[in-house]
Design a protein around this motif. Structure first.
Motif: not given
Length: 275
Positions: A199-225
Motif C-alpha cells: 500500500i503506497t501513500v504519496e504526499t507532497r513531502a514523501a512516498v510511504y510504503t506499507y505492507t499488509v500484515d493482518r485482516t479483521l474480516a468482521q467487527t462492530s461499527p463501534r469497534d474503535g480499537g
C-alpha cells in the motif's frame, strides 16, 4: 321479472369504474417501479461514475501540484539511504516514540532524530485532499482527504482520514475509511488484499510504503480499537497488535450493500523516501 341476458346501466357503470381503477392502479405500480429502478441505477451506476471521475481528476490535480508523480515501489535500500530507519517491518525504532502522539508532534520528534518524516508538512484542512493512496493488487489510485464526512469526503469517491489518528509516516496508526459500494466504491475489493501486498501513500513531502500484515474480516461499527495508535479490536481482542509501531488501517462496511459490520486491513510501514 328481469329478462335474461339484459345488463342494466348501473352494472355497466360499476364494471367501467372497476376497469378504470384497475388501470390506474397498474399505472401507479409501473410508475413506482420505474422510479425505483431509476433510483437504483443512479445509486449503483451514476454515483460511481461521477465519484470515480471526480477522484481521478483530483489525483491528477495533486500530481500537477507536486510535480512529476512518484510511481513504483520504494526499495529498502532507498529507505535506508534517506535515514528513516524503516527497512524491515517498520519496527526498528518504533519503541523510541510514544505511540499515543497525535497531530504533528510525533513527526517533529522523529525528525529531530534524523528521520525527516513529514517534516515541514502542514496539518491538512478539514475535507482537504492532501495525499494519494495506491494499492496495486486492487488497481486502485485514489485521493486521501482529511475527515470521514460522507458529503464532504467519502461521497466524492475519496478515502477519508480519521481525525485524531496519525498522518502518513508518523508513529502510531494512519487510519482510513472508504465506501465499499456506491460513490466510487474505492474499497469494494478490500477483502482481496493478502499479507505481503503493498500500500503506497504519496504526499507532497514523501512516498510511504506499507505492507499488509493482518485482516479483521468482521467487527462492530463501534469497534474503535481498530483505529487506535496501537490497533487492536475491542470486540475481538485476538485481532490486532500489542506494541507501538508505524501502522496503516483501512476500514469499510461489510458485507456488501450493507453497513451492518466493519472490516479492517492493517499494514506496517516498510519504506519511505522523500520526493
Amino acid at each position: 321479472m328481469r329478462a335474461p341476458g339484459i345488463v342494466h346501466h348501473g352494472t355497466r357503470r360499476r364494471r367501467a369504474a372497476f376497469r378504470r381503477a384497475a388501470w390506474s392502479g397498474a399505472e401507479v405500480l409501473v410508475t413506482v417501479g420505474v422510479v425505483l429502478l431509476l433510483l437504483v441505477v443512479h445509486q449503483l451506476w451514476w454515483t460511481n461514475r461521477q465519484a470515480q471521475h471526480n477522484a481521478e481528476r483530483k489525483v491528477q490535480a495533486l500530481e500537477r501540484e507536486w510535480g512529476t508523480p512518484a510511481s513504483g515501489s520504494d526499495s529498502p535500500d532507498a529507505s535506508a539511504s534517506s535515514g528513516t530507519g524503516v527497512t524491515g517491518g517498520g519496527e526498528a525504532d518504533a519503541g523510541k516514540t510514544d505511540a499515543g502522539e497525535t497531530g504533528t508532534g510525533g513527526a517533529g520528534r522523529r525528525s529531530s532524530s534524523g528521520a525527516g518524516v513529514n517534516s515541514g508538512q502542514a496539518q491538512p484542512r478539514w475535507s482537504q485532499a492532501y495525499a494519494v493512496l495506491s494499492i496495486p493488487r486492487l488497481s486502485l489510485r485514489v485521493p486521501v482527504a482529511e475527515g470521514v464526512s460522507k458529503p464532504d469526503v467519502l461521497n466524492k469517491g475519496y478515502v477519508g482520514h480519521y481525525k485524531g489518528t496519525q498522518q502518513p509516516g508518523q508513529a502510531g496508526n494512519f487510519a482510513l475509511a472508504g465506501h465499499r459500494n456506491t460513490h466510487g466504491e474505492p474499497f469494494r475489493f478490500l477483502p482481496r488484499l493478502r499479507r505481503g501486498d503493498t500500500i503506497t501513500v504519496e504526499t507532497r513531502a514523501a512516498v510511504y510504503t506499507y505492507t499488509v500484515d493482518r485482516t479483521l474480516a468482521q467487527t462492530s461499527p463501534r469497534d474503535g480499537g481498530v483505529i487506535r495508535p496501537v490497533p487492536r479490536s475491542t470486540v475481538r481482542p485476538s485481532y490486532g497488535y500489542s506494541e507501538p509501531g508505524y501502522y496503516i488501517t483501512l476500514t469499510t462496511c461489510t458485507p456488501e450493500y450493507t453497513s451492518r459490520y466493519r472490516m479492517a486491513v492493517w499494514g506496517k510501514l516498510t519504506a519511505m523516501r522523500p520526493r
